[in-house]
Motif scaffolding. Structure first.
Motif, PDB file in Angstrom:
ATOM      1  N   ALA A 196      16.371   8.661  34.640  1.00 25.39           N
ATOM      2  CA  ALA A 196      15.561   7.442  34.563  1.00 25.39           C
ATOM      3  C   ALA A 196      15.885   6.440  35.658  1.00 25.39           C
ATOM      4  O   ALA A 196      15.069   5.556  35.943  1.00 25.39           O
ATOM      5  N   VAL A 201      10.487   7.376  39.158  1.00 25.09           N
ATOM      6  CA  VAL A 201      10.097   7.623  37.770  1.00 25.09           C
ATOM      7  C   VAL A 201       9.253   6.474  37.233  1.00 25.09           C
ATOM      8  O   VAL A 201       9.592   5.304  37.399  1.00 25.09           O
ATOM      9  N   ASP A 202       8.172   6.840  36.543  1.00 30.44           N
ATOM     10  CA  ASP A 202       7.337   5.860  35.861  1.00 30.44           C
ATOM     11  C   ASP A 202       7.803   5.672  34.423  1.00 30.44           C
ATOM     12  O   ASP A 202       7.949   4.563  33.938  1.00 30.44           O
ATOM     13  N   ARG A 203       8.017   6.786  33.711  1.00 31.05           N
ATOM     14  CA  ARG A 203       8.525   6.753  32.341  1.00 31.05           C
ATOM     15  C   ARG A 203       9.042   8.132  31.970  1.00 31.05           C
ATOM     16  O   ARG A 203       8.701   9.128  32.602  1.00 31.05           O
ATOM     17  N   TRP A 224      17.277   0.819  33.689  1.00 30.05           N
ATOM     18  CA  TRP A 224      16.287   1.885  33.517  1.00 30.05           C
ATOM     19  C   TRP A 224      15.816   2.015  32.072  1.00 30.05           C
ATOM     20  O   TRP A 224      14.994   2.890  31.773  1.00 30.05           O
ATOM     21  N   ARG A 227      12.161   2.564  30.970  1.00 25.87           N
ATOM     22  CA  ARG A 227      11.493   3.818  31.348  1.00 25.87           C
ATOM     23  C   ARG A 227      11.626   4.889  30.276  1.00 25.87           C
ATOM     24  O   ARG A 227      10.853   5.860  30.291  1.00 25.87           O
ATOM     25  N   ARG A 229      10.765   6.040  26.813  1.00 22.22           N
ATOM     26  CA  ARG A 229       9.772   5.687  25.806  1.00 22.22           C
ATOM     27  C   ARG A 229       9.857   6.626  24.611  1.00 22.22           C
ATOM     28  O   ARG A 229       9.864   7.857  24.785  1.00 22.22           O
ATOM     29  N   LYS A 243       5.602   8.058  39.147  1.00 24.06           N
ATOM     30  CA  LYS A 243       4.557   7.103  39.516  1.00 24.06           C
ATOM     31  C   LYS A 243       3.543   7.780  40.434  1.00 24.06           C
ATOM     32  O   LYS A 243       3.820   8.814  41.047  1.00 24.06           O
ATOM     33  N   PRO A 256       2.361  -0.476  33.334  1.00 27.11           N
ATOM     34  CA  PRO A 256       3.824  -0.481  33.208  1.00 27.11           C
ATOM     35  C   PRO A 256       4.230  -0.581  31.746  1.00 27.11           C
ATOM     36  O   PRO A 256       3.495  -1.127  30.920  1.00 27.11           O
ATOM     37  N   ASP A 260      11.277  -3.064  26.787  1.00 21.93           N
ATOM     38  CA  ASP A 260      12.342  -2.078  27.004  1.00 21.93           C
ATOM     39  C   ASP A 260      12.306  -0.947  25.996  1.00 21.93           C
ATOM     40  O   ASP A 260      13.105  -0.006  26.077  1.00 21.93           O
TER      41      ASP A 260
END
Length: 352
Positions: A196, A201-203, A224, A227, A229, A243, A256, A260
């Motif tokens: 992460a 990295v997006d998620r 991080w 990211r 989820r 991304k 986004p 957190d």
């Protein structure tokens, strides 16, 4: 020969334009015929699966991760420093070059941290697109499934072809009790931290129980953290999503992460009995009650609410026509594109 049956947004737009022209001209609208049924998702997915190699041209991620395709894909080698790729027969080892580079970086970082080999599962098909089984996303070459732990006795560079096909991810969380299994190791959080912390990295989607552990202790305020989820299942692997690459103007980014992920959204996932995928999909829709990350993908195993309309550019990807995509995106065809045919030789003079 592969018959081209690609559901895109172009046909519907042309039909709407034709109706508008008829109305503007004052002509009576023609009797509306019963529209032909859209191709079934399974048929479309099987066509994308049948494409065994990448489309020529520069790398382009097109559309969304759950409704898109990929041009100029790179192939992840089956073995590299710190990682091993499994289930090669699925032919889902392709991705945007950014994804392949990311996995290489993660493997090296994991080896340096002595976390054992990183076991990599599905990326994307050679040209992305929908898959007949296993995923709703993974369509644009920006998604990868990675195991939390490596099976015992696995060392990078020493994996037979047969065992590579038979390996499956090991569950580190019990889906019924949400407790960790015997396979759980503290190194899981360390690997997630490495994965992460990469700026590409997006998620990363993880099981809610694992997210809860990441939200406590030393990693609670990690930069991080947002990211990671929480999402259903993901008890034996985590799902990395990158991304949109800067070279892909047709790539549609996700919003986004809103927070957190350690507050109300995590409490929703952990509250009450284990939620079914159907309830999770319904709760992901806008509602007054707290809902999970609205930008997360639809449940991979859930049937789509309607037949997806792939971007029209995906027809060019299926047919491997990079020139048309270059005109649409402003990208030039580089050396990675198709090789032009050699010039014809001048005809020899006729003998006298």
């Amino acid at each position: 020969m592969l018959a081209l049956v690609v559901a895109t947004d172009a046909g519907a737009a042309d039909a709407r334009a034709a109706d508008a022209r008829a109305t503007d001209a004052g002509a009576a609208p023609a009797p509306t015929a019963t529209p032909a049924p859209a191709p079934k998702l399974g048929l479309i997915a099987k066509q994308w699966q049948a494409l065994r190699g990448p489309a020529a041209g520069p790398a382009l991620s097109i559309g969304t991760t759950s409704c898109g395709c990929l041009q100029g894909a790179a192939s992840l080698p089956e073995s590299g420093p710190g990682y091993e790729l499994i289930r090669l027969e699925r032919n889902r080892r392709f991705g945007h070059p950014d994804l392949v580079a990311y996995i290489r970086r993660l493997g090296k970082a994991a080896r340096k941290a002595r976390l054992g080999p990183v076991i990599v599962g599905d990326l994307s098909q050679p040209r992305g697109g929908p898959t007949p089984t296993g995923h709703r996303s993974h369509q644009t070459g920006l998604d990868a499934d990675i195991s939390y732990v490596a099976p015992p006795g696995i060392s990078a560079g020493h994996l037979s072809r047969q065992r590579r096909e038979l390996l499956t991810p090991i569950a580190v969380v019990d889906l019924k009790t949400r407790d960790t299994t015997r396979a759980w190791k503290p190194s899981v959080i360390k690997l997630l931290a490495l994965a992460a912390s990469d700026p590409a990295v997006d998620r990363i989607f993880v099981n809610p129980a694992i997210k809860k552990m990441a939200c406590t202790g030393r990693t609670a305020k990690a930069p991080w953290q947002a990211r990671l989820r929480p999402w259903h299942s993901h008890h034996d692997h985590f799902h990395v999503r990158l991304k949109c690459p800067s070279d892909s103007p047709l790539c549609v980014p996700q919003n986004p992460p809103p927070d957190d992920g350690c507050g109300p959204s995590l409490a929703w996932w952990l509250g009450g009995a284990v939620r079914t995928k159907k309830k999770e999909a319904e709760a992901a829709a806008p509602a007054p009650a707290p809902a999970p990350d609205a930008a997360a993908p639809a449940p991979e195993a859930a049937p789509p609410a309607h037949e997806p309309q792939l971007p029209s550019a995906c027809a060019d990807v299926m047919l491997s026509q990079p020139q048309r995509l270059a005109a649409a995106t402003g990208r030039t065809i580089t050396a990675s594109g198709p090789v032009p045919p050699p010039p014809r030789r001048a005809p020899r003079p006729a003998r006298r």
